[in-house]
Every structure is written in C-alpha cells, then in structure tokens.
Write a protein that holds these residues in place. Structure first.
Motif, mmCIF file in Angstrom:
data_model
loop_
_atom_site.group_PDB
_atom_site.id
_atom_site.type_symbol
_atom_site.label_atom_id
_atom_site.label_comp_id
_atom_site.label_asym_id
_atom_site.label_seq_id
_atom_site.Cartn_x
_atom_site.Cartn_y
_atom_site.Cartn_z
ATOM 1 N N GLU A 117 1.668 6.818 -6.775
ATOM 2 C CA GLU A 117 0.559 7.723 -7.101
ATOM 3 C C GLU A 117 1.018 9.179 -6.993
ATOM 4 O O GLU A 117 0.685 10.023 -7.830
ATOM 5 C CB GLU A 117 -0.608 7.449 -6.131
ATOM 6 C CG GLU A 117 -1.809 8.368 -6.311
ATOM 7 C CD GLU A 117 -2.622 8.035 -7.558
ATOM 8 O OE1 GLU A 117 -3.060 8.987 -8.224
ATOM 9 O OE2 GLU A 117 -2.805 6.848 -7.868
ATOM 10 N N TRP B 179 1.172 -1.063 -9.901
ATOM 11 C CA TRP B 179 1.579 -0.931 -8.500
ATOM 12 C C TRP B 179 0.449 -1.325 -7.551
ATOM 13 O O TRP B 179 0.693 -1.908 -6.494
ATOM 14 C CB TRP B 179 2.048 0.500 -8.211
ATOM 15 C CG TRP B 179 3.283 0.830 -8.986
ATOM 16 C CD1 TRP B 179 3.393 1.618 -10.076
ATOM 17 C CD2 TRP B 179 4.600 0.320 -8.739
ATOM 18 N NE1 TRP B 179 4.682 1.651 -10.539
ATOM 19 C CE2 TRP B 179 5.452 0.872 -9.736
ATOM 20 C CE3 TRP B 179 5.155 -0.526 -7.773
ATOM 21 C CZ2 TRP B 179 6.808 0.585 -9.795
ATOM 22 C CZ3 TRP B 179 6.512 -0.802 -7.826
ATOM 23 C CH2 TRP B 179 7.325 -0.249 -8.832
ATOM 24 N N ASN B 180 -0.774 -1.043 -7.916
ATOM 25 C CA ASN B 180 -1.916 -1.409 -7.074
ATOM 26 C C ASN B 180 -2.161 -2.917 -7.065
ATOM 27 O O ASN B 180 -2.793 -3.442 -6.145
ATOM 28 C CB ASN B 180 -3.185 -0.680 -7.547
ATOM 29 C CG ASN B 180 -3.161 0.793 -7.138
ATOM 30 O OD1 ASN B 180 -2.875 1.122 -5.990
ATOM 31 N ND2 ASN B 180 -3.425 1.685 -8.071
ATOM 32 N N LYS B 181 -1.686 -3.601 -8.109
ATOM 33 C CA LYS B 181 -1.916 -5.044 -8.213
ATOM 34 C C LYS B 181 -0.871 -5.874 -7.454
ATOM 35 O O LYS B 181 -1.054 -7.079 -7.285
ATOM 36 C CB LYS B 181 -1.904 -5.471 -9.689
ATOM 37 C CG LYS B 181 -3.272 -5.442 -10.333
ATOM 38 C CD LYS B 181 -3.203 -6.102 -11.686
ATOM 39 C CE LYS B 181 -4.600 -6.193 -12.292
ATOM 40 N NZ LYS B 181 -4.560 -6.802 -13.623
ATOM 41 N N LYS C 71 -1.965 0.977 -12.195
ATOM 42 C CA LYS C 71 -2.653 -0.299 -12.017
ATOM 43 C C LYS C 71 -1.661 -1.387 -11.603
ATOM 44 O O LYS C 71 -1.944 -2.231 -10.762
ATOM 45 C CB LYS C 71 -3.355 -0.679 -13.322
ATOM 46 C CG LYS C 71 -4.403 -1.793 -13.148
ATOM 47 C CD LYS C 71 -4.947 -2.245 -14.485
ATOM 48 C CE LYS C 71 -5.811 -1.201 -15.142
ATOM 49 N NZ LYS C 71 -6.375 -1.694 -16.429
ATOM 50 N N LYS D 250 -0.068 -6.229 -4.413
ATOM 51 C CA LYS D 250 -0.595 -6.925 -3.228
ATOM 52 C C LYS D 250 -1.402 -8.158 -3.633
ATOM 53 O O LYS D 250 -1.287 -9.226 -3.028
ATOM 54 C CB LYS D 250 -1.460 -5.941 -2.434
ATOM 55 C CG LYS D 250 -2.008 -6.499 -1.140
ATOM 56 C CD LYS D 250 -2.531 -5.409 -0.205
ATOM 57 C CE LYS D 250 -3.672 -4.628 -0.840
ATOM 58 N NZ LYS D 250 -4.279 -3.687 0.133
ATOM 59 N N ASP E 142 0.844 -1.209 0.000
ATOM 60 C CA ASP E 142 0.000 0.000 0.000
ATOM 61 C C ASP E 142 0.876 1.255 0.000
ATOM 62 O O ASP E 142 0.581 2.247 -0.682
ATOM 63 C CB ASP E 142 -0.919 0.011 1.234
ATOM 64 C CG ASP E 142 -2.033 -1.031 1.123
ATOM 65 O OD1 ASP E 142 -2.282 -1.496 -0.016
ATOM 66 O OD2 ASP E 142 -2.633 -1.380 2.158
ATOM 67 N N ALA F 115 2.356 1.705 -3.498
ATOM 68 C CA ALA F 115 1.347 2.196 -4.449
ATOM 69 C C ALA F 115 1.067 3.675 -4.224
ATOM 70 O O ALA F 115 0.915 4.454 -5.179
ATOM 71 C CB ALA F 115 0.067 1.377 -4.308
#
Length: 913
Positions: free
Chosen positions: A129, A150-152, A148, A154, A122, A125
């Motif tokens: 951002e 970096w958010n994926k 997307k 996890k 988190d 990400a």
C-alpha cells in the motif's frame, strides 16, 4: 576411515543403548542405507533392525498428513482461487499457474519457519500500500487490482490450508506446522528414544520439534561439525551449528555432540580448472582411471555433481572397467528420446491449424518411435510421405493430403495428425493410443526393446497422472495449459538406476551427500552461480520483509551449501575439485568463492592446475582420389557422353567436386524449397524468355513484337514456377516477392530490347536454348570425347552474331575478360564465366562455322544497365570480337584441361580453400 555414522553408532553402543529400539531420524532416505551397513559393522550379534526414517517421514507421522506433489497442490490452490475470485476477474489455469507456484513456495517457507500468518500477510499488504505509485484517492483499476491481490493473500492461505487439512494432505511447510501443533501430545504418548544425526540448517519447525523431544528426554542429537568451522565466527560452514549451540536451552546443561577435528588432517587436494562441462566429464573419467589402478573397486569413492546436468556426460566418461557403480539421482525423464516425441506432438497441435508445416510432419514421421510403425514389409510409408513432400515442394499440408500419400497407413496418420481441437481430454486420449501403438510394435521383439518399453511405461504413468488430475479437478481446458502441466510433471520425473548401493563408485548430487563420508571425493562444477547458486529470490516476499520475519534469504542458502561442501572435505583424504574455466552466459568462467576460501585458509596445500584438453593432431593433407581402372572407365563414359562447360569449371574450382558430381553422380540432398532458390528463379526466367521469343526465331524483331510479349509475361512466369517449383506456394511472403522480381527481370529485359530497337539497332533471333553436342579432336586420348551444353540465345545484332548466356545473378565486366589464355584453367572465380561463354562459341562454330567476327557474352539481370557484357581479350588494346584464332587458343586450353582430367597419373586432389 571411520565415518560419522559409524562413530555415532559406536558411541551409542558404548553407552549401553539397545540399538534395535532406537528411532533414527536422518536428513535423507539415502543416509539410511549407509546407516544399516555401518550397523552391521558395529553390532556383532543378531538384532532386530531399528526404525530408520527421514525427517520428512517423521514429520508426516507427527502431523498425520500426507505430502502430495507440487502439481496436485497447484490444482488444489486453483480451487481456492476460483472460490475466492469473482468470475469476471478469474484467470485461466495456465496464467494462474505462473504466479501461483511462487506463492506456494512462500506459503511453504512461512509455515516451515512458523511465521504468524496474519502478521506477515498484513505486513506485506501494508508495505505494498505504501509502495504503490498513486498518492490520491482516485486509484486506477490497475492499482486497485494490484492492492486487492496483496490483501487477498491471507484469505487464499486460510481457505487453501483448511481444505488441504480436511483432506488429510498438505505441502511440506503445512505438515511441519501441524507437526509442531501435535508434538507435545506426541511426547506424552511415546516412550521411544529418537536419534537425530547429521543435521545442519534446521527450519523453525524442525528446531521446535527436536528441542521438545530433547526437553522430554526422548531424543539425542549428533551434529557433524568440525572445530575449524564452529570456532571461526565468520565461517559459513558453521553458521547454523554455532546458532544452535548458543541458543538452544538444552545445551546449557547437556554436552554438544559433536565437534570433531578431522578437517586439519593431511589431505591431497587438487583444484582443476577445465574448459566446458564436457571437459570436466572427460577429466573426471581420467581421474577415475588413475584411481582405479590403486583401488580397483573404487571403495569409498564418490563423484559429487555440483551441476546435476553433468550426469549423462560423466556416465559416458566412466571407464568401462568400472563394474560396480551406484547412481543416487535418477535419469531425467525429459532427457529420454520419447520425451522429444510428445514435445513435437504438443508443438504441432498447440497451433490448432488445419494445415501442418512440412518440418513438423517430417520431424514426427522421422522420429525413432514413430517411423518403424509405418513399415509394411520392406516398404516404409513414412519415407514415401517424406519423399513426396520433398519432391513436390510441399510446405503446408492438410491431414487428408498426408493421409492420401500414406495410403496403407491412413489410420496411423489420423492418430498422429488429426487435430486435437484445443481439447485436453482428446489430447491425453490420443497420447495413450500412440503409446499403445508403439508398445504393440516394440513387444514383437521384447528382449531387444526392454529399455524402450520401460520408457513407454513411465510416460504411460505420467499421462495417467495427467488424466487423473484433469478428471478430478477439471481445470485443464486447452492444449496450452495441458502442455504446461505436462512439462511440470515431466521435469520432476526420473528413471531410477539400478546399481551397487554400498559398493564401488558412488555418483550423487550435493544434497545426497548429507551424512555420508568418503575417502576420495571428486566434486564438479565448483563455479560461482552453481556452488553456491548465488542471489536467486523467486518469491513475492521482499528481502527486507524476509529479514524482519527471520525467513531464510540467499545468504542462508549459501551457508547451507558451504556446509555441504566443507563436510565432504572433513574426513576425505583425496579431494579433486573441478570448475569450468570458460566464460558462460550463466555459470562459467569464475571459480567458486569456496576454492578461493580454501586457498586463503592456508590449512592445506592446494595443487591448482588448469587442464586443457588434448587436441589431436589434424591431418592437413588434402583429400586425394586415386584414379583406379574403374575411375578411368567412368571418365571414359563421361567423356563419350560429353563434358559440359559447368562440369569442367567444377573441376577447375575443385577436382573433388567434379569427381563426386560427374563420376559418382552425387547430387545435393533433395530438400523442400520453402523459399524459391536462386537457381529455381533462374530456370523460370530462362524458360519464360524462351517461350516469349520462340515464335520469332529467324525473324527480325520489331518494337511491336516485343510489346506483344509484355501481356504474356505473368502467365508464363506463373506457368513455369508451377512446373519448376512444383506445388510450392507463390501467393505470399518471400515467394510472392521473388515472383514479382522474376516478372520485373523479364519486363526490364524486354524494355532494354525496345530501347535497342528504337535506337535503330537490328536484332534477329537465330536460336534459343539450343542444345549442342560436338566431338573434340584430342589425339592424345585413345577414346572419343564430346563437349555438350545449352546455349541460351544466338542472335544477329546489326549483322554481327552474338552468343548470349543469361545470368539472373550479378555479373560485372571484369568477370568476362582475359589477358593470358593459360589462366583460364587456373582461377575459377575470375575466369569461369569466360570459360563457359567461350565453350558455347566454340560449340556453335563446330556445329556450323560462324561468320566471323562473332561476339559472345552475358546478359546479367541484376546488372541490366550494362546491357550485353561482351567477352574481351585484354592485351595491347581491348578486343571484344571473337575470331577463329581466339577459339583455337581456347581449344588448346580446353584440350589441356581434359587431358589432365583423363590422365591416369594425375589423381583428383582437393583444392585448398
């Protein structure tokens, strides 16, 4: 010398511990071999051997998971990627593997240091951002995809680790994390005592496991650290141990085992600056030779390689008298000759072309494992194919063409060259078949091919692994992806050496030296960028986030190698430290900070030397060929057949060239002429002009005659290129340009002729490409001598006979003039052109007396503006007309030259360049 392991065992024995019940956990498997040896020295009675394992094996036991190799981890991760990525966004396995390997390393570090996964992913990400370059809401597709990803992370991690655990497998970090989860339960179930020894840099998981065992009185830990390092707060060799001593609760009530005082003992330390890696290998060989005289078995002597690429040069430099040797690292599979065969095969078939490049074909057919397969009795079909390619100037060939030339070995050609059609399964199948073919051949003489058969076995094993992975996961769809995975597997495979594990000289990498002690240590490649390796950050996690989450950075990695380096020095008495003095793109020229630190500490006397390799004295004596009776007889034969002007100028340039070419008949190696060579183009232009002018011999040329020749230029050029350049391709690339240049040369020459005729000059062709051979009257020699050659053109120009030599290269006026006749035999560069055209004039006159005056000269196609470049004799005034007197003067010099060549007292001596 008492080793660290010996001291630990003796301490445990003195405390009354039953050694056979203990559970020894070491940093590496290698250390276990030495522990068993020291155990026999400490214990004087027969006991059951204690359990001795590495930390990785212990953690696997705790976690109840099995480690799988990096390649299989990658395949498992691709399953996760495909499951979580929409089909339209999915990348091929080859593209995926480039970034996935870095991400897997990050997963490994996160787990080894027990970082809360949600927290770091988190955090990462959120940072990305903030970092992205679009401040508005209308983000582009590139930015959306970037965020997307970096958010994926996890989701990737969670899905991936769950799948691995379900299969009872894992990567090192995951196994460590699971082991920590199980440690409390393990402590309640076990009663055995664990002995940890020789550890230094521990990750958070290892610290947690060891501290939990210490807390439950189920373990003891023995550190190997010197007082010099632990008490100096800025010395990196003690960085981790200082932290453990101050932060672990266990040491608030229990003693810290141990801080020793070995480092300050007297040591002989030599620091040797040596140019290049090979220089270091040779220097190590010399050191070993000297050491062997004092210690024949080289007991307690180790060569530690800072750069493991030095293994082969060092093995080649070890004195032959050293009989006992142990190498702890394997021989890289990528370095054996069979690896180059498969690399060539992949290189050829990755292109997926219908035609194969001649160099690829020759490379494969010449390979030491392939060439013998084509042997039928005394005939080697592969050699026939190679010779045919060179003879016919074939640059690109189809499989059917290669098969046609191979004849009796058509099936073998098909096996090697039949297209793989970008099919990974077909590629693996073909590689198996090739391995079996080579095996069949080698097995006919098994005793002499044991090493080669071992190579084959290892490659068969490697392709079996490739087959298994692809069969299980079905991710490899094309040859490029297959080659990428093949390279990955190959890089991690080694051939293990057999040696004396506990006797004689030990050769090892820096990590293999953990826990081990030697009296004499030779360390190579102690350069910045090698020891320590420097600022490498192969990670998606930025430096500041690593600091925030207490993940290791390059600073900690440097401290790890600092400890290993100084620990090797702790108990050693004789130390040789070598570094590369030469500037290298990556790792040369700058000695390591470790050497500077040693010198600045001023604890030991450092003997620093720069070693330069012994340069053998070069014999600058010019090569000389003695004129034996055989040589004289050969000379007589050449003289009777006839000397050519070019062979005589060859002698003027360098007598050895004349000897090799005219007497021994050594020609240049026949190679495929991929691009048309200058001499080939010259031949084509000569032949074309002969064909165009032939119908007009003994006729006075008219402008219409020349114009009639113009349309025939291209067809003649094409015909003669086919004849001279065999089956070489003239339709594209440089060859097409050369084809057009040849046409332009002929066109420009004909235009020059038209201009001459328009200006009122008369031209009558008397001879073209006339082969001449005339006897020479040289009474000083008791055998016949001839002069022979081919005159390009003889014509009458305004009633004056001209003897013309065509040159497609550039010739200037000063290259066809002479001042002193004596110089014509002395300077090839200045007078070779004059020598040749005068030879042609002499032969033409000897054949049939010329109507003097005569002109002889050169037409240079690269210098057509100069027209006919006449031979001129410089003196009081320039004279471009050749007279009988000129030819007599030339003959006198020619005679001198031939007498010198045939003189048995004057050997063929190489000319200084």
């Amino acid at each position: 010398m008492k080793s660290f392991i010996f001291d630990v065992l003796e301490s445990l024995k003195d405390k009354g511990e039953d050694l056979s019940t203990l559970y020894f956990i070491l940093p590496s498997k290698r250390a276990g071999v030495f522990l068993r040896q020291e155990l026999s020295a400490v214990v004087k009675k027969t006991i059951f051997s204690p359990t001795i394992i590495s930390i990785e094996e212990f953690v696997e036991e705790l976690a109840e998971l099995t480690t799988i190799n990096n390649t299989e981890l990658l395949f498992e991760f691709y399953n996760t990627y495909l499951a979580l990525t929409p089909k339209q966004e999915q990348e091929s396995f080859e593209v995926f593997s480039k970034w996935a390997q870095i991400l897997l390393q990050d997963f490994n570090e996160i787990d080894r240091y027990l970082i809360p996964q949600n927290q770091i992913f988190d955090y990462l990400a959120a940072v990305k951002e903030l970092d992205h370059w679009s401040v508005g809401n209308d983000k582009t597709e590139v930015i959306k995809n970037y965020l997307k990803f970096w958010n994926k992370l996890k989701l990737y991690y969670k899905h991936y680790t769950q799948n691995l655990i379900a299969k009872k497998t894992g990567y090192q970090g995951l196994i460590y994390r699971e082991a920590v989860e199980n440690i409390q339960n393990y402590c309640t179930l076990t009663k055995r005592k664990h002995i940890f020894l020789g550890f230094n840099a521990l990750n958070t998981a290892e610290e947690t496991i060891i501290q939990e065992l210490l807390k439950n009185n189920l373990a003891e830990i023995f550190w190997d650290i010197d007082e010099t390092f632990i008490e100096n707060k800025i010395h990196d060799a003690g960085l981790f141990t200082r932290a453990h001593k101050t932060k672990w609760k266990h040491f608030e009530k229990h003693p810290f085992n141990w801080v020793t005082k070995h480092y300050k003992n007297d040591k002989n330390i030599e620091v040797l600056g040596v140019p290049k890696n090979i220089g270091q290998a040779k220097a190590i060989g010399s050191i070993l030779k000297k050491l062997e005289t004092k210690n024949p078995n080289l007991k307690s002597t180790a060569v530690v390689l800072g750069d493991e690429n030095l293994l082969i040069p060092i093995l080649n430099s070890v004195p032959e008298s050293i009989s006992k040797l142990n190498i702890t690292m394997g021989f890289p599979l990528s370095s054996i000759p069979l690896a180059s065969l498969f690399e060539q095969l992949f290189s050829v078939h990755k292109k997926a072309s219908e035609k194969y490049y001649y160099k690829d074909i020759i490379g494969l057919l010449s390979h030491q494992f392939i060439n013998p397969l084509f042997l039928n009795g005394t005939i080697n079909t592969a050699s026939i194919v190679i010779d045919t390619i060179k003879k016919n100037n074939l640059v690109y060939l189809t499989v059917s063409e290669i098969r046609q030339y191979a004849k009796n070995n058509a099936s073998l050609i098909e096996l090697i060259f039949n297209p793989w059609k970008d099919d990974a399964n077909k590629a693996i199948e073909n590689c198996f078949k090739i391995i079996n073919k080579v095996k069949e051949y080698l097995s006919t003489n098994k005793e002499d091919n044991l090493i080669s058969l071992e190579y084959l076995f290892r490659f068969n094993k490697l392709f079996n692994e490739l087959f298994r992975l692809n069969n299980t996961y079905k991710h490899i769809q094309d040859i490029s992806a297959l080659f990428s995975i093949y390279t990955e597997l190959l890089s991690s495979e080694t051939l293990d050496f057999k040696g004396e594990p506990l006797q004689g000289l030990q050769v090892m990498g820096m990590l293999e030296s953990r826990v081990l002690d030697f009296e004499t240590v030779i360390i190579s490649s102690v350069n910045e960028g090698v020891l320590p390796s420097g600022k490498t950050n192969n990670s998606f996690i930025p430096f500041d986030i690593k600091i925030e989450n207490k993940l290791p950075t390059y600073k900690e990695k440097d401290a790890v190698y600092t400890y290993h380096f100084y620990r090797l020095l702790q108990r050693a008495k004789n130390i040789f430290i070598l570094y590369n003095t030469e500037v290298d793109v990556l790792t040369g020229g700058e000695k390591s900070r470790f050497i500077n630190q040693l010198e600045l500490e001023n604890i030991h006397k450092i003997n620093h030397k720069i070693i330069t390799p012994k340069v053998p004295g070069f014999n600058n004596k010019l090569k000389e060929i003695v004129k034996t009776k055989t040589v004289i007889n050969q000379l007589k034969e050449v003289a009777q057949r006839g000397f050519s002007p070019s062979s005589l100028t060859n002698y003027i340039r360098n007598p050895l060239d004349f000897y090799y070419q005219s007497l021994l008949g050594i020609k240049n190696i026949e190679e495929v002429e991929e691009t048309v060579a200058a001499n080939t183009m010259g031949t084509v232009v000569h032949d074309t002009l002969e064909a165009l002018y032939k119908p007009y011999i003994n006729m006075e040329l008219k402008i219409e005659d020349i114009k009639d020749m113009m349309p025939k230029i291209e067809s003649n050029i094409e015909m003669f290129f086919k004849k001279t350049y065999a089956e070489g391709d003239m339709s594209k690339g440089k060859n097409l340009i050369i084809f057009e240049i040849a046409k332009r040369y002929v066109q420009n020459f004909l235009n020059l002729e038209i201009e001459d005729l328009k200006a009122g000059n008369t031209i009558k062709i008397l001879a073209l490409e006339q082969k001449t051979e005339v006897p020479l009257n040289i009474p000083e020699l008791n055998f016949n001598v001839k002069l022979k050659g081919t005159v390009d053109r003889v014509d009458l120009y305004n009633g004056i006979t001209r003897i013309i030599d065509y040159k497609t290269g550039k010739v200037n006026n000063n290259q066809v003039s002479i001042t002193n006749w004596e110089d014509i035999n002395l300077d090839y560069k200045k007078y070779s052109k004059s020598f040749q055209i005068l030879a042609y004039a002499y032969m033409m006159n000897a054949l049939k007396p010329l109507d003097f005056p005569v002109e002889a000269g050169i037409i240079s196609f690269k210098n057509l503006n100069s027209g006919f470049i006449k031979f001129t004799q410089k003196g009081g005034k320039k004279n471009s007309l050749i007279t009988q007197e000129n030819l007599n003067s030339y003959f006198n010099e020619l005679k001198k030259l031939i007498i010198e060549i045939c003189n048995p007292e004057i050997n063929f001596v190489e000319k200084e360049v």
